[in-house]
Write an enzyme that holds these catalytic residues in place. Structure first.
Site, short mmCIF file in Angstrom:
data_model
loop_
_atom_site.label_atom_id
_atom_site.label_comp_id
_atom_site.label_asym_id
_atom_site.label_seq_id
_atom_site.Cartn_x
_atom_site.Cartn_y
_atom_site.Cartn_z
N ASP A 1 95.61 -21.55 7.07
CA ASP A 1 97.06 -21.60 7.10
C ASP A 1 97.48 -21.78 8.56
OD1 ASP A 1 99.83 -21.08 6.31
OD2 ASP A 1 99.54 -19.12 7.26
N SER B 1 100.31 -15.05 4.29
CA SER B 1 101.53 -14.91 3.48
C SER B 1 101.25 -15.10 2.00
CB SER B 1 102.59 -15.91 3.94
OG SER B 1 103.02 -15.61 5.26
#
Length: 273
Positions: free
Chosen positions: A9, A219
Site C-alpha cells: 500500500d 487501512s
C-alpha cells in the site's frame, strides 16, 4: 516457500506522512528484486497516474493495482478495468447528494472529476492524490469509464458515513461497497473490485501462490489483500481491524516500516528464514 511477489500500500504504509519514501534505499532493494525475480506491486486506492509519479525510473517495469483494485496494469499493459453503467453512476450520485458535508470525486480510467463548487482548499488537497483532476459541471455525463467514487470529509464523520452508505447502497442491489481508505477518505468500490482481486489477477498471470506473496498495509481497504497473502504485515500506525487480520507487524510509515520488512526478507530474517 520463497517470496515471489511484494505488494505494498502507499499512503500510511510505503509513504511517510510527508508522502515521501527513502528512494535510495528502495532502489538498492529493487535491484535485488530483479536479481531474485521478485515482482513488485503497488497496491493503492490512489489514481494510477498519481502512483506512477512515485516510481519514475521503474514505472514501466512494475505492476499497479490502482484505485483499490478497479484498475490493474503490468508493465503498462492493462489487465483489468472496472466499469459502472451510467445509470448506476447517476444512482450513486443521487445518494451522495444527500451528504452535504462530503466532497465527491468521480474516478475514471482517464481522469478524476469534481464539481466546480468544491472549495479551493479541498481541490488543493485532492491534487495531492490525483495527478489528473478535472472540474465538470455535470458529473452524471462524463465520457470516461467510471469505476470508483472517492469521498472526503472530516475524520470524525467517517464511521457514521460508512454506516449510512452501507444501508443506502445495499438497498440498490449493493452496486457499490464503501470502505475506509484512511486520511479522511471513503472509497465506493464495485463489489469484488478490491486490492486482493487485482493481486489475484497478477498471481494468476505470473503463476504465484498465496504462500509466495508478501503484502503490507495499514487501512481497511488493505484487509482483503492481507488475508490473501501468506506473509501479511500491518504497520505500527495501522487501524485495529488491520492488525487483527495481518499475521505480522512492522514499524510505522514514518520509521520506514515497509522498507524494513523488505530488508528482513532480503536478509532471510524472521519470518522469512
Amino acid at each position: 516457500m520463497a517470496v515471489k511477489m511484494i505488494a505494498v500500500d502507499m499512503d500510511g504504509t510505503f509513504l511517510d506522512d510527508n508522502k515521501q519514501y527513502n528512494t535510495q534505499r528502495f532502489q538498492r532493494q529493487y535491484a535485488l528484486f530483479k536479481e531474485k525475480d521478485i515482482r513488485f506491486v503497488v497496491a493503492s486506492g490512489n489514481q494510477f497516474w498519481q502512483l506512477q509519479r512515485y516510481f519514475p525510473e521503474i514505472k514501466d517495469e512494475i505492476a499497479f493495482v490502482a484505485e483499490n483494485g478497479a484498475y490493474v496494469t503490468d508493465r503498462n499493459e492493462e489487465l483489468f478495468c472496472g466499469a459502472l453503467a451510467p445509470e448506476r453512476v447517476a444512482q450513486v450520485l443521487d445518494i451522495l447528494a444527500e451528504e452535504p458535508e462530503i466532497s465527491t470525486v468521480v474516478c475514471g480510467r482517464n481522469s478524476a472529476y469534481i464539481h466546480p463548487s468544491v472549495p479551493d482548499d479541498v481541490v488543493a488537497m485532492l491534487s495531492n492524490h490525483y495527478y489528473r483532476l478535472e472540474k465538470r459541471e455535470d458529473l452524471r455525463n462524463i465520457d470516461d469509464t467510471i469505476f470508483k467514487f472517492s469521498l472526503n470529509l472530516a475524520h470524525e464523520g467517517i464511521d457514521p458515513l460508512l454506516e449510512r452508505l452501507h444501508t443506502r447502497l445495499s438497498a440498490i442491489e449493493n452496486i457499490m461497497h464503501p470502505v475506509s481508505s484512511g486520511f479522511g477518505f471513503v472509497d465506493l468500490i464495485i463489489p469484488g473490485c478490491h486490492k486482493a482481486h487485482g493481486i489475484r489477477l497478477l498471481q494468476d498471470k505470473w503463476g504465484i501462490d498465496d504462500c509466495e506473496v508478501l503484502a503490507i498495509g495499514d487501512s481497511a481497504n488493505d484487509i482483503e489483500m492481507l488475508r490473501q497473502a501468506c506473509y501479511s504485515f500491518s504497520m505500527a500506525n495501522a487501524a485495529e481491524p488491520v492488525n487483527a487480520v495481518a499475521r505480522y507487524r512492522t514499524e510505522s510509515n514514518n520509521d520506514e516500516g515497509a522498507l524494513n520488512v523488505i530488508s528482513r526478507l532480503l536478509a532471510r530474517e524472521f519470518p522469512f528464514a
